[in-house]
Design a protein around this motif. Structure first.
Motif, mmCIF file in Angstrom:
data_model
loop_
_atom_site.group_PDB
_atom_site.id
_atom_site.type_symbol
_atom_site.label_atom_id
_atom_site.label_comp_id
_atom_site.label_asym_id
_atom_site.label_seq_id
_atom_site.Cartn_x
_atom_site.Cartn_y
_atom_site.Cartn_z
ATOM 1 N N LYS A 81 -10.982 9.350 21.626
ATOM 2 C CA LYS A 81 -11.325 8.800 20.403
ATOM 3 C C LYS A 81 -11.287 7.342 20.389
ATOM 4 N N ALA A 230 -9.551 21.741 11.057
ATOM 5 C CA ALA A 230 -10.270 20.537 11.823
ATOM 6 C C ALA A 230 -10.450 20.991 13.284
ATOM 7 N N GLU A 296 -7.118 2.008 16.635
ATOM 8 C CA GLU A 296 -6.135 2.973 16.596
ATOM 9 C C GLU A 296 -6.733 4.323 16.429
ATOM 10 N N TYR A 298 -5.916 8.760 15.297
ATOM 11 C CA TYR A 298 -4.864 9.924 15.262
ATOM 12 C C TYR A 298 -5.339 11.033 15.454
ATOM 13 N N ARG A 300 -4.906 15.245 16.321
ATOM 14 C CA ARG A 300 -4.147 16.467 15.946
ATOM 15 C C ARG A 300 -4.641 17.488 16.527
ATOM 16 N N MET B 21 -13.643 4.678 9.415
ATOM 17 C CA MET B 21 -13.461 4.469 10.911
ATOM 18 C C MET B 21 -14.568 5.401 11.697
ATOM 19 N N ARG B 22 -14.057 6.798 11.728
ATOM 20 C CA ARG B 22 -14.800 7.765 12.395
ATOM 21 C C ARG B 22 -14.990 8.811 11.188
ATOM 22 N N THR B 24 -13.680 11.636 10.913
ATOM 23 C CA THR B 24 -12.609 12.405 10.221
ATOM 24 C C THR B 24 -11.429 11.540 9.878
ATOM 25 N N ASP B 25 -11.485 10.260 10.104
ATOM 26 C CA ASP B 25 -10.413 9.177 10.104
ATOM 27 C C ASP B 25 -10.561 8.253 9.304
ATOM 28 N N VAL B 27 -9.192 4.489 7.340
ATOM 29 C CA VAL B 27 -8.053 3.884 7.338
ATOM 30 C C VAL B 27 -8.157 2.903 6.167
ATOM 31 N N ILE B 86 -9.892 15.800 7.162
ATOM 32 C CA ILE B 86 -9.602 14.235 7.016
ATOM 33 C C ILE B 86 -8.197 13.749 7.151
#
Lengths: 365, 171, 619
Positions: A81, A230, A296, A298, A300, B21-22, B24-25, B27, B86
């Motif tokens: 990512k 997800a 950054e 994340y 999972r 950001m992307r 699914t992310d 910030v 998310i």
């Protein structure tokens, strides 16, 4: 009656792994339990700040001894990512098959631990033997039995060797053929039912409040599985079910584990059937020069214990600036366990803990 | 993030910068005063699963960054709404000099061990935490060991280089 | 879920009568998988000692140790990896980074010993350590250790598709053969920034190249600077050892690329093209280099010859504060490099870029000045504190066969076509020679033909003594010449030049070569006189080698100038010849006959001259 302080673990028959619980007990009733981790605290996350992106792969797999694969996956996904690396389609399938094999292997290990702790030694030996067959598959695929170091940013480290598909099918069939024996000796054994039902019971509301994932949550009825909610790798490419139970006790959890193993085996067969040909590795840059832009991520995945996540921060350098792993055993072993042990019977301490599927190195990291 | 939530957040918390950001992310960078109310707000808005609390030591900037990662549990036991994928990454910065922050254990019960860990490894004090006692380590260090100014290599040299080699013990 | 039963478990009693699943070790054993990651194997013949394994090892389990009776060579360090199995975690990163693929993991994993020192060892394989690797019938699992291992037991091995380095080069854009042979437009187009950075990213920084480079350029440093997009830093690093990057970036013989560890199984880093990228992408060297002017020393040095060696020396001396004065017979700088490499390889603008930069630093150039006729050597000796002979080999040799005087000589031909534009060629050219100069001549001739006879059929052939594999020209040159349609006649030697009735060239009569060298390895060709080949031609060019011209040195001095057995000017460790104050370098000194070695000679001489000057002033 007098209050006693009791140390449960790290050297205790009912304890699997280097973990201990300090119990305050009155008679055989637990008043208060305090989880006491740290026996395996190696500071991996700090050590990773001293190693390059690629050099960390032999390190991260040691975070969970039982199934190193999901750790590799979470870290690799986070790195991908961050660095914007694409993974070829075939590699996605290979990863999914590999991770499901890991799940089966890990569940068999968990089954060993649980059966062994309850005294079902026969079943424990079977599970260990069958896990070994899965490890043989890993050895064939990756060259290592326990620490595979197989998933790399950009794909996987080697393609399937010749005839590996058939080997997977044969091995899984031979394990699957023993399910009736497992059922008869363990899952449908009245003694086991009596021993496990009602133990460590948690309802869905509490499970949510305490951050449960994996079987602990699914045993309360929620079909929550990162692979479904997800999807990553190739999990959205085939049809499969999320097994659930509704009682929220140890018995339900172990049945979820059993059903999940069977579901995983079926999923592997389906994935093998529709796996495309092609590349499995999209080379990342030269490891001595590989710098990842500041940012950054994340990432999972669903390990055999629940949600496994990796939070990775890059400073624009050739090493991670900060890595933090979210491990499923962390909430399970540190708070849910403490809450469930309140007012439990001392004889049920190990039963509760292992049914929560706690793996100590995952907590300590 | 559904657009609605983004707008609502921006409206309710003018000090929070939302950087998508992307896919699914998401910030969200907030100032430390609004973090607690933001957390309570997003919890009500569906992000009821606190996945992780982390801390990043930005030593050059003299700040610690506290990171709260949240995602929604399923509303329905059977149906996936699509929001579950998310990850909401909520960040705030606190001064590094005397690091202290409010506990969030009253909003998320499972924050308890995370805050204990950060207290031990980064030396961040969480006011209102009921059990801020050591979690992993067996002794106290001059500098909390996960801070950037704790030199692991030097520590290892000092501690382990003094252990004699096996051959020497035999002799 | 069936109802829990109390009787069900008894079903499993039947297992009491089954054979156990457990292996009765050591009588029953399971073979490790074919990819098993066990102890290391290292093929010492393939290993280059590059040390990439030691660099990538996350546990610092690998250390490069010097092997006492092993000699370092270009592309080979005298070091080999040593493993510490107290640290190794068998991850195999070392295998995946190993450029030659010499390091592998075997399938055995047994080592039991009371002495912990035995856990540190230098891996080899059965090729070099026969006594430790035993055939299956002599191998016993009970004795298994690092000194008792099974033969042919390779496990996890390197695979280029999964290696951590990129074996393939970023393609250099080039003109195709059909397009380029029509004119003298530069064939190689050069990397753009993106490609240069990508190519630079491949470098593993093992520095094998730096040891192989005659001038020891800090290659991995300047390549890294390119990767980091800092071309000015890169240029500064290059200039420490090589002040003519635009020239060398095009025509360097790239000893570095031959030594590159990636070249063993893949393509070497395009070090030469990367240097060219830096030189071309920086328009003004002077601003980028930020050189601080040196304190003038008042010393004057005459440099005879403005070739790579002379230019390099002029630069190094200027940095030391000495005044460098260069003499050259050609109208511009570059020396042999100015006329030798045709414009499609080295355009004049690139040469002038390097030369003009030097002039801007204060180097004085006297072009069109032939020492001996325009200025005498004695004058120079009198006026200057030191003299540097960088005259190169400026005279083409002739085959001296019958009627050879009708042929053109390579250097004259190249000079006229590049500097003068007045050379007329025939429709049928034969080039005698198989070296790089012969290739330059042939390819230049081909272009002239295409320009002079655009619509007529023309042909061009080469003849050389050596057979195809032994031809001294570089592989690239031979391949590109063939692409352009030049015919080769290897292993034929010239016998005589046949003339027609008008006294013009009719063709070249050749005879079959028996051998090129004699029993002692000296050049002494022998022929089968009866096997003949006649090549029709109207132009014949001889490109069989060059010789230096020392005629400008007066007889009394020349008699004191000593030569080595290989007919090279003898110099000491300071680059000084047997004539005091006279230094020498370049093709008249070294046997490599290339630009970068000439620069290396200049570096030596610059230090030597500096030493002598400081001695004089202090003494």
């Amino acid at each position: 009656m007098r209050e006693l302080e009791l140390y449960f673990g790290p050297q205790h028959l009912g304890m699997v792994g280097n973990f201990s619980i300090t119990l305050k007990a009155e008679g055989d009733r637990v008043l208060k339990a305090t989880a006491n981790p740290g026996y395996l605290h190696r500071g991996f996350e700090k050590l990773m700040e001293y190693r390059t992106w690629i050099q960390n792969f032999p390190l991260v797999c040691r975070i969970n001894v039982v199934e190193p694969d999901h750790v590799e996956m979470a870290y690799a996904m986070a790195v991908e990512k961050l660095a914007g690396i694409e993974v070829p389609e075939r590699a996605q399938y290979v990863r999914s098959i590999y991770l499901e094999l890991a799940r089966v292997g890990s569940h068999l290990f968990g089954l060993w631990a649980y059966a062994n702790m309850l005294g079902f030694d026969t079943v424990a030996q079977w599970a260990m033997y069958h896990r070994d067959l899965v490890l043989d598959l890993f050895e064939e695929l990756t060259g290592g039995r326990v620490y595979h170091i197989y998933i790399w940013p950009g794909g996987v480290r080697r393609d399937f060797p010749k005839g590996f598909k058939d080997k997977i099918v044969t091995t899984l069939h031979s394990i699957g053929g023993c399910v009736p024996d497992y059922d008869a000796a363990f899952f449908n054994n009245a003694i086991f039912h009596k021993r496990a039902s009602g133990i460590g019971k948690i309802d869905q509301r509490r499970a949510r409040e305490l951050g449960a994932t994996g079987q602990v949550l699914r045993a309360t009825g929620m079909k929550y599985d990162v692979r479904k909610v997800a999807p990553y790798a190739a999990y959205d490419k085939v049809e499969w079910n999320v097994p659930v139970r509704s009682d929220g006790d140890a018995y339900s959890r172990i049945w979820v584990v059993r059903d999940e193993m069977i579901e995983s085996v079926h999923m592997i067969f389906k994935l093998l059937d529709c796996m495309p040909e092609g590349e499995v590795f999209n080379k990342p840059p030269n490891p001595f020069k590989w710098k990842i832009p500041r940012g950054e991520a994340y990432a999972r995945c669903e390990s055999s214990r629940g949600e496994f996540g990796a939070y990775v921060v890059s400073n624009g350098e050739d090493k991670p600036y900060r890595v933090h792993f979210r491990t499923p055993s962390y909430p399970h072993g540190l708070i849910i366990l403490e809450k469930l042990l309140e007012n439990a019977n001392i004889a049920d301490v190990g039963n509760t803990m292992i049914s929560l599927y706690v793996v100590a190195p995952e907590i300590d990291r | 993030m559904n657009e609605g939530l983004k707008e609502k957040l921006e409206k309710a918390f003018p000090h929070a910068a939302i950087t998508s950001m992307r896919d699914t992310d998401y910030v969200v960078t907030a100032d430390k005063e609004s973090v607690l109310s933001l957390l309570a707000y997003v919890k009500d808005a569906g992000f009821d699963h606190l996945t992780l609390i982390s801390c990043v030591d930005w030593i050059d900037e003299g700040e610690f960054e506290l990171v709260y990662i949240l995602s929604p549990y399923m509303k329905d036991n059977e149906q996936i709404s699509g929001n579950e994928k998310i990850n909401l990454i909520l960040k705030t910065r606190i001064a590094r000099g005397n690091p202290a922050f409010q506990t969030v254990t009253h909003i998320f019960e499972n924050a308890e061990p995370y805050e204990r860990e950060l207290h031990e490894l980064f030396g961040v004090h969480f006011e209102g935490h009921k059990r801020l006692i050591p979690l992993f380590l067996e002794r106290a260090y001059d500098i909390p060991p996960f801070r950037k100014d704790f030199d692991t290599r030097r520590y290892v040299k000092e501690v382990f280089d003094n252990i004699p080699a096996i051959q020497d013990i035999k002799a | 879920m069936a109802m829990p039963s109390i009787l069900g478990p008894f079903k499993t009693l039947r297992f009491l009568f089954e054979k156990p699943k457990t292996l009765r070790y050591p009588f029953e054993r399971k073979e490790p998988a074919l990819r098993y990651r066990g102890f290391h194997l290292n093929d010492w013949e393939k290993c280059t000692g590059c040390g990439n394994c030691a660099d990538i090892c996350p546990n610092q389990a690998i250390e490069m140790v010097e092997i006492p009776d092993m000699e370092a060579q270009p592309g080979q360090k005298n070091e080999r990896p040593r493993l510490d199995y107290g640290r190794c975690c068998f991850c195999g990163l070392c295998v995946d980074i190993c450029p030659p693929g010499s390091l592998r993991l075997s399938r055995d994993y047994f080592h039991i010993h009371f002495d912990t020192k035995t856990f540190t060892f230098i891996p080899k394989d059965e090729k070099t350590e026969k006594e430790k690797f035993l055939p299956p019938d002599k191998y016993s699992i009970l004795q298994a250790s690092l000194a008792h291992r099974k033969q042919d037991y390779e496990g996890f091995a390197s695979d280029l598709d999964f290696s951590l380095f990129e074996p393939e080069r970023i393609t250099m854009p080039e003109l195709g053969a059909e397009e380029r042979k029509m004119s003298f437009v530069e064939q190689v187009l050069g990397y753009d920034k993106e490609s240069a950075r990508k190519e630079a990213a491949r470098c593993l920084e093992c520095k094998l190249c730096e040891e192989a480079c005659p001038a020891h350029l800090k290659i991995s440093d300047y390549v890294r600077a390119i990767y980091e997009d800092k071309p000015a830093d890169s240029l500064k690093t290059i200039f420490k050892d090589n002040p003519i990057p635009a020239i060398c970036g095009r025509i360097c013989m790239k000893h570095c690329e031959t030594a590159c560890s990636l070249s063993i199984r893949g393509e070497p880093i395009a070090i030469r093209w990367l240097k060219r990228y830096v030189a071309d992408s920086i328009l003004d060297y002077k601003t980028a280099l930020e050189l601080s002017p040196a304190q003038p020393s008042g010393k004057k040095v005459a440099i005879i010859g403005a070739g790579p060696s002379g230019l390099a020396l002029a630069y190094f001396l200027t940095l030391q504060g000495h005044h460098a004065v260069v003499f050259d017979a050609f109208p511009g700088g570059g020396g042999m490099v100015r006329i030798g490499p045709p414009a499609y390889r080295l355009p004049l603008e690139s040469i002038d870029k390097d030369v003009n930069h030097m002039a801007s630093l204060g180097v004085e150039f006297n072009f069109n000045t032939r020492v001996g006729s325009d200025i005498s050597f004695e004058d120079i000796m009198k006026k200057y504190d030191a003299v540097y002979l960088a005259i190169g080999t400026s005279q083409s040799r002739s085959t001296k066969v019958k009627n050879a005087d009708k042929c053109m000589l390579a250097l004259d031909f190249l000079r006229k076509s590049k500097l003068e534009s007045g050379v007329v060629v025939g429709k049928k050219i034969v080039v005698i020679g198989g070296g790089n100069v012969a290739m330059d001549v042939a390819r230049t001739g081909l272009r002239l033909q295409k320009m002079q006879y655009p619509d007529e059929p023309t042909e061009i052939k080469t003849v050389c003594l050596e057979n195809g594999d032994e031809m001294p020209a570089s592989e690239d040159e031979i391949r590109e010449s063939k692409e352009e349609g030049i015919a080769f006649n290897p292993a034929w030697g010239p016998k005589e030049v046949r003339l027609d009735d008008g006294g013009n060239i009719a063709g070249l009569l050749c005879m079959k070569v028996k051998s090129v060298f004699d029993g002692q390895g000296r050049f002494s060709p022998s022929f089968y006189e009866d096997q003949e080949l006649f090549l029709e031609a109207d132009t014949i060019i001889e490109a069989i080698g060059q010789a230096p011209d020392f005629s400008f040195i007066p007889q009394n001095l020349m008699s004191t100038l000593e030569f080595t057995p290989r007919r090279k000017v003898k110099v000491d460790e300071n680059g000084q010849t047997t004539i005091t104050r006279v230094f020498a370098g370049g093709d008249i000194v070294n046997i490599n006959l290339d630009a970068v070695t000439a620069i290396a000679d200049a570096k030596v001489a610059a230090e030597g001259i500096g030493k002598i000057f400081s001695k004089k002033t202090s003494g």
